[in-house]
Motif scaffolding. Structure first.
Motif, short mmCIF file in Angstrom:
data_model
loop_
_atom_site.label_atom_id
_atom_site.label_comp_id
_atom_site.label_asym_id
_atom_site.label_seq_id
_atom_site.Cartn_x
_atom_site.Cartn_y
_atom_site.Cartn_z
N CYS A 179 49.62 12.73 104.69
CA CYS A 179 49.93 12.33 103.31
C CYS A 179 49.31 10.97 103.03
CB CYS A 179 51.44 12.28 103.11
SG CYS A 179 51.88 11.82 101.43
N GLY A 186 48.25 28.19 102.66
CA GLY A 186 47.99 26.74 102.74
C GLY A 186 49.26 25.98 102.44
N PRO A 187 49.14 24.66 102.22
CA PRO A 187 50.34 23.85 101.97
C PRO A 187 51.13 24.34 100.76
CG PRO A 187 48.30 22.59 101.60
CD PRO A 187 47.92 23.86 102.27
N SER A 188 50.43 24.68 99.69
CA SER A 188 51.12 25.08 98.47
C SER A 188 51.80 26.43 98.65
CB SER A 188 50.12 25.13 97.32
OG SER A 188 50.79 25.07 96.10
N MET A 214 44.94 22.70 105.55
CA MET A 214 45.48 21.81 106.57
C MET A 214 44.83 22.12 107.92
SD MET A 214 49.53 21.60 105.61
CE MET A 214 49.85 23.34 105.56
N GLY A 217 43.57 28.04 97.11
CA GLY A 217 42.82 26.85 97.51
C GLY A 217 41.41 26.85 96.98
N GLY A 265 48.45 24.36 93.64
CA GLY A 265 47.53 23.84 94.64
C GLY A 265 46.16 23.55 94.06
N ASP A 266 45.13 23.67 94.87
CA ASP A 266 43.78 23.29 94.46
C ASP A 266 43.20 24.18 93.37
OD1 ASP A 266 43.95 21.32 96.29
OD2 ASP A 266 42.49 22.13 97.71
N ASN A 276 45.27 17.32 96.87
CA ASN A 276 45.61 16.91 98.23
C ASN A 276 46.84 17.69 98.68
OD1 ASN A 276 48.06 15.36 97.64
ND2 ASN A 276 46.70 13.82 96.77
N VAL A 277 47.15 17.57 99.96
CA VAL A 277 48.19 18.40 100.56
C VAL A 277 49.53 18.17 99.87
CG1 VAL A 277 49.42 18.89 102.70
CG2 VAL A 277 46.98 18.42 102.76
N THR A 278 49.83 16.90 99.60
CA THR A 278 51.14 16.57 99.03
C THR A 278 51.32 17.18 97.66
OG1 THR A 278 50.74 14.48 100.14
CG2 THR A 278 52.76 14.67 98.89
#
Lengths: 337, 540
Positions: B79, B133-135, B163, B217, B391-392, B399-401
């Motif tokens: 982060c 992914g993160p989201s 990630m 993503g 997300g992206d 970004n990931v956060t």
């Protein structure tokens, strides 16, 4: 004069309590079962420093004496706002003396207890005498000095707000220079109290070489409680002089009471120290030094210094007095070394 | 009791005297919003979890944290912690090392095997998440906790998305990534790997899904038109980082030129450096204009990575590149100067940003795509009812956060939507800015501890090299929190009231005002360290 080791917690030990500290390390005031010696419903003004200081000090004394305490109280604000007969806010055995004889009344109580203990009629009970600066430094000064020189077993606490506040803000011998009161030059360009008058009773108490003398303010609760507790552990005459801002007499906002006490200490205007047998043994250091203006400008009693033409010379004299305290009592860390 | 003449009250009490009637304004306890919480893209209650960490109750802290973000060990490494940039403590000495404490909690959870709280009941609803992914994984976690049945479709062979395929190992060790992903799967989230969704509507129909959250993503590396000889080796940054995850590591040669100025460019250069190459970053503008975070650039420079500023690549050959020097014009845009030079290069890596593969959305009615990303409403729903995205692949900072935050928001809105309701976020409290605090009460760091503090700071920025905090340093760092705007039970109000008008309710229960006696002096407000009390005018 460290009252306890510094714990690097959220707030260290500056706050009243701290949930991260052991209960035994917390202040008396943080305790849910504190005595509340001076209870709700008293008639002190909003933000009264004396009401706060009295509860801080007497709760600590009650804690140290395990609840066996008698207080004698001089006439003054503290007595008037707390005890309009038959009401009283005091939650402890309490006696109202004349304006000038509290020290003598307390001496008498202490003597009576001594006799009763000797006869086996009662256990140990401690005695506190308290009054404002008028009842202490002016009217009651003879009795006080007598109590000191006889080394009577009494803790005398003076709540210093720098004047006779409940009768309409008259000057006392503890009124600081340049502060305006109802009885200092009511007209003219310099309405403030004169320089070179008045007295600093803690120094006079030290001259009696009594076992313990200390000053404190309502801004440093931990220090105040440490001193009261220490004094209660000593026998003989003891004297604690507590600076208690007065929103009415000082012409200050009611929420500023603690801030002003803090500024009095941080500027050096009011030295916070302790002394044993006539010798200074510890000082509470200035943490963030400030010029005297920071303290003066928040009070209408000094407003005449900050008019269209600021009284630069007077302010400089007050600064010089503060600097002198800093030198004399070693209030800054580097000066102590 | 028989009272003497003119006496109406029992002695020993002033409580009949209700001094509260003097009051013209009253103090009230409030919770203000700490700046860190306001700043956090994942919507973490940072002050809230630090509060538990301060008392050494790390498990409660971790549970509080994971209410909002299930990946503290990952967050604590990757982060960009913009929370620390707004931390009020920064105005006293230095910001609280939030990120390093978060990492400590995350690692502690992995070490001690703490499990996420499973849902208390099942909703019977079926939600599809596309992209692990993160989201996507954040959404899967939050949806699962709300009791929905969740299935994740992932095109790749492993969980983690960017990630794993975008963040190098030296910033995020893979065992940490896998453990935090697995913990979400353990809640009962079904995962189909190597399953690319070609048509979202068909997939939803086949699987009888009630709603879908898309977080595919941005995986397609942007290409630039660079005239190149046949033998020139040109790869894009994302493919390169992805191939680092496979068995066969990419062959780049010794002299690797990375073209671009974002975080990915720096990741690639630092990765190449670790593979034994001599990377050179070529960027068309200047350092202050580069989109990469300055601390990453600083770390790269410390590692010996060279940069050619104000340069564009005009020609690529087998072992050399032609570079044109640029100059910034009045508006700060780079303009060609006509000055050329040749540099040696065995390979060229393009790190010029990424595009989204939106193939799965072909033929879905109601969608709006602008600049290669899908437009979503404030509730994260696309123009097609029941299909949400984050997300992206939606317009936002990448970004990931931010992705994790989208996942959480979307999950809440999907949950409401499935019940035919609308999720209305609670109104935000006013911000606890520095002026609301009384900083006198916060202890200075003792001198003996200072040098250690600096080491902590360095550790938190060189995580991969230095490792995390140990228990005592994490505790120390947590205890530096000012608790802005939220009562931490310091007892100041209880102590400073000259009228005993504050009632202490006991540990964890905070305080109450006794308005029968409160005169409204305002001392409790002035002396509250953290700004959790305010004065309100009385209605007269």
């Amino acid at each position: 004069m460290s009252f306890q080791p510094v714990h690097f917690y959220q707030t260290g030990t500056f706050t009243v309590g701290n949930r991260l500290l052991e209960p035994s390390e917390r202040s008396v005031q943080a305790n849910i079962q504190r005595t509340n010696s001076l209870n709700s419903g008293h008639r002190a003004c909003q933000g009264c420093g004396e009401a706060l200081g009295a509860r801080y000090a007497i709760d600590a004394a009650m804690n140290a004496a395990r609840g066996r305490l008698i207080a004698a109280n001089a006439t003054g604000c503290l007595e008037v706002f707390s005890t309009p007969y038959p009401e009283t806010s005091w939650q402890i055995p309490w006696i109202h003396s004349l304006f000038g004889n509290t020290a003598a009344v307390a001496t008498g109580i202490a003597a009576a207890i001594k006799v009763k203990k000797h006869k086996g009629e009662m256990g140990d009970v401690r005695v506190v005498a308290q009054g404002g600066d008028g009842g202490t430094t002016d009217i009651g000064f003879g009795c006080l000095s007598g109590m000191f020189e006889r080394n009577d077993d009494v803790l005398y606490i003076c709540y210093d707000n720098g004047g006779y506040m409940n009768t309409g803000v008259q000057r006392s011998s503890a009124t600081p220079p340049a502060a305006r009161t109802a009885t200092t030059m009511p007209v003219g360009p310099e309405p403030g109290n004169q320089f070179g008058q008045g007295k600093f009773v803690p120094a006079i108490a030290m001259a009696h070489e009594i076992p313990y003398v200390a000053t404190a303010t309502v801004a440093d609760l931990r220090d105040l409680e440490y001193k009261v507790t220490k004094a209660m552990g000593i026998r003989g005459a003891r004297y604690i002089h507590i600076l208690v801002p007065c929103p009415l007499g000082w012409g200050a906002a009611s929420e500023d009471t603690i801030l002003l006490a803090r500024l009095a200490k941080e500027t050096g205007i009011f030295p916070v120290f302790e002394a044993e047998n006539g010798e200074v043994t510890g000082t509470l250091k200035i943490r963030r030094k400030q010029p005297v203006e920071a303290y003066l400008q928040r009070q209408k009693r000094y407003a005449h210094l900050f008019g269209k033409k600021p009284a630069v010379e007077t302010i400089a004299r007050l600064q010089a007095a503060a600097d002198k305290n800093i030198r004399k009592y070693g209030l800054l860390d580097q000066e102590a070394n | 009791m028989e009272k003497p003449f003119a006496i109406t009250l029992d002695p020993g009490s002033s409580l009949a005297n209700h001094t509260g009637s003097w009051r013209t304004s009253r103090p009230v306890y409030i919770d203000r919003l700490p700046p860190c919480n306001k700043q956090c893209p994942a919507g973490e209650d940072i002050q809230g979890w630090l509060f538990h960490a301060e008392s050494g109750d790390y498990e409660s802290a971790w549970r509080h944290l994971t209410r909002d973000n299930p990946f503290p060990a990952i967050m604590g490494r990757v982060c960009y912690h913009s929370c620390e940039g707004v931390c009020n403590r920064g105005q006293i000495d230095a910001p609280v090392g939030i990120n390093s404490v978060e990492r400590f909690l995350g690692d502690e959870a992995l070490k001690l095997g703490w499990k996420l709280t499973p849902p208390s009941s099942e909703s019977g609803k079926n939600v599809l998440v596309v992209g692990a992914g993160p989201s996507g994984m954040s959404a899967a976690y939050h949806l699962r906790r709300l009791g929905h049945s969740v299935t994740v479709f992932e095109a790749g062979p492993m969980l983690g998305g960017m990630m794993r395929f975008g963040i190098p190992k030296y910033r995020l060790p893979r065992d940490v990534l896998e453990a935090e992903m697995q913990r979400v799967v353990d809640l009962g989230v079904k995962v189909n790997l190597n399953t690319k969704v070609d048509n979202i509507l068909n997939t939803m129909q086949d699987g009888k899904f009630d709603a879908a959250f898309l977080a595919v993503g941005a995986h397609i590396g942007k290409r630039a038109r660079i005239p190149a000889g046949d033998a020139a080796k040109i790869v894009d940054a994302i493919s390169l980082l992805r191939s680092m995850e496979g068995e066969e590591k990419p062959m780049l040669g010794r002299r690797v030129v990375v073209y671009g100025g974002g975080n990915t460019a720096i990741d690639v250069a630092r990765t190449a450096k670790r593979m034994g190459a001599e990377p050179l970053i070529v960027y068309r503008r200047t350092r202050d204009k580069m989109p990469a975070h300055d601390f990453e650039m600083e770390e790269a420079i410390q590692e010996g990575i060279m940069v050619k500023w104000l340069s564009t690549i005009t020609q690529a050959e087998e072992s050399s590149l032609t570079i044109e020097k640029m100059a910034l014009d009045d508006k700060g845009f780079p303009q060609p100067t006509g000055e050329f030079e040749t540099i040696e290069a065995d390979s060229l890596v393009l790190a010029l940003g990424q595009d989204v593969d939106l193939g799965l959305l072909d033929g879905v009615p109601g969608l709006e795509v602008t600049d290669g990303v899908v437009k979503v409403a404030p509730n994260m729903m696309t123009g097609h009812p029941g299909i949400f995205a984050g997300g992206d692949m939606v317009p936002a900072e990448r970004n990931v956060t931010v992705g994790i935050g989208h996942g959480k928001q979307a999950a809440r809105h999907i949950d409401a939507w499935l019940r035919g309701e609308e999720h209305v976020p609670a109104p935000q409290h006013e911000v606890a800015n520095f002026e609301k605090l009384n900083p006198w009460y916060y202890a200075d760091a003792p001198k003996t501890v200072r040098p250690m503090l600096d080491i902590i700071r360095r550790q938190s920025t060189f995580d991969e090299v230095q490792g995390g905090l140990d228990e005592s340093t994490a505790l120390f760092e947590a205890r530096r929190c000012l608790s802005c705007g939220n009562c931490f039970e310091c007892d100041n109000c209880y102590g400073v009231c000259p009228d005993n008008a504050v009632i202490k309710l006991g540990p964890g229960k905070r305080f109450e005002f006794n308005y029968d006696y409160c005169k409204g002096c305002g001392m409790c407000v002035a002396e509250c360290p953290c700004g959790a009390i305010k004065m309100e005018a009385e209605e007269i």
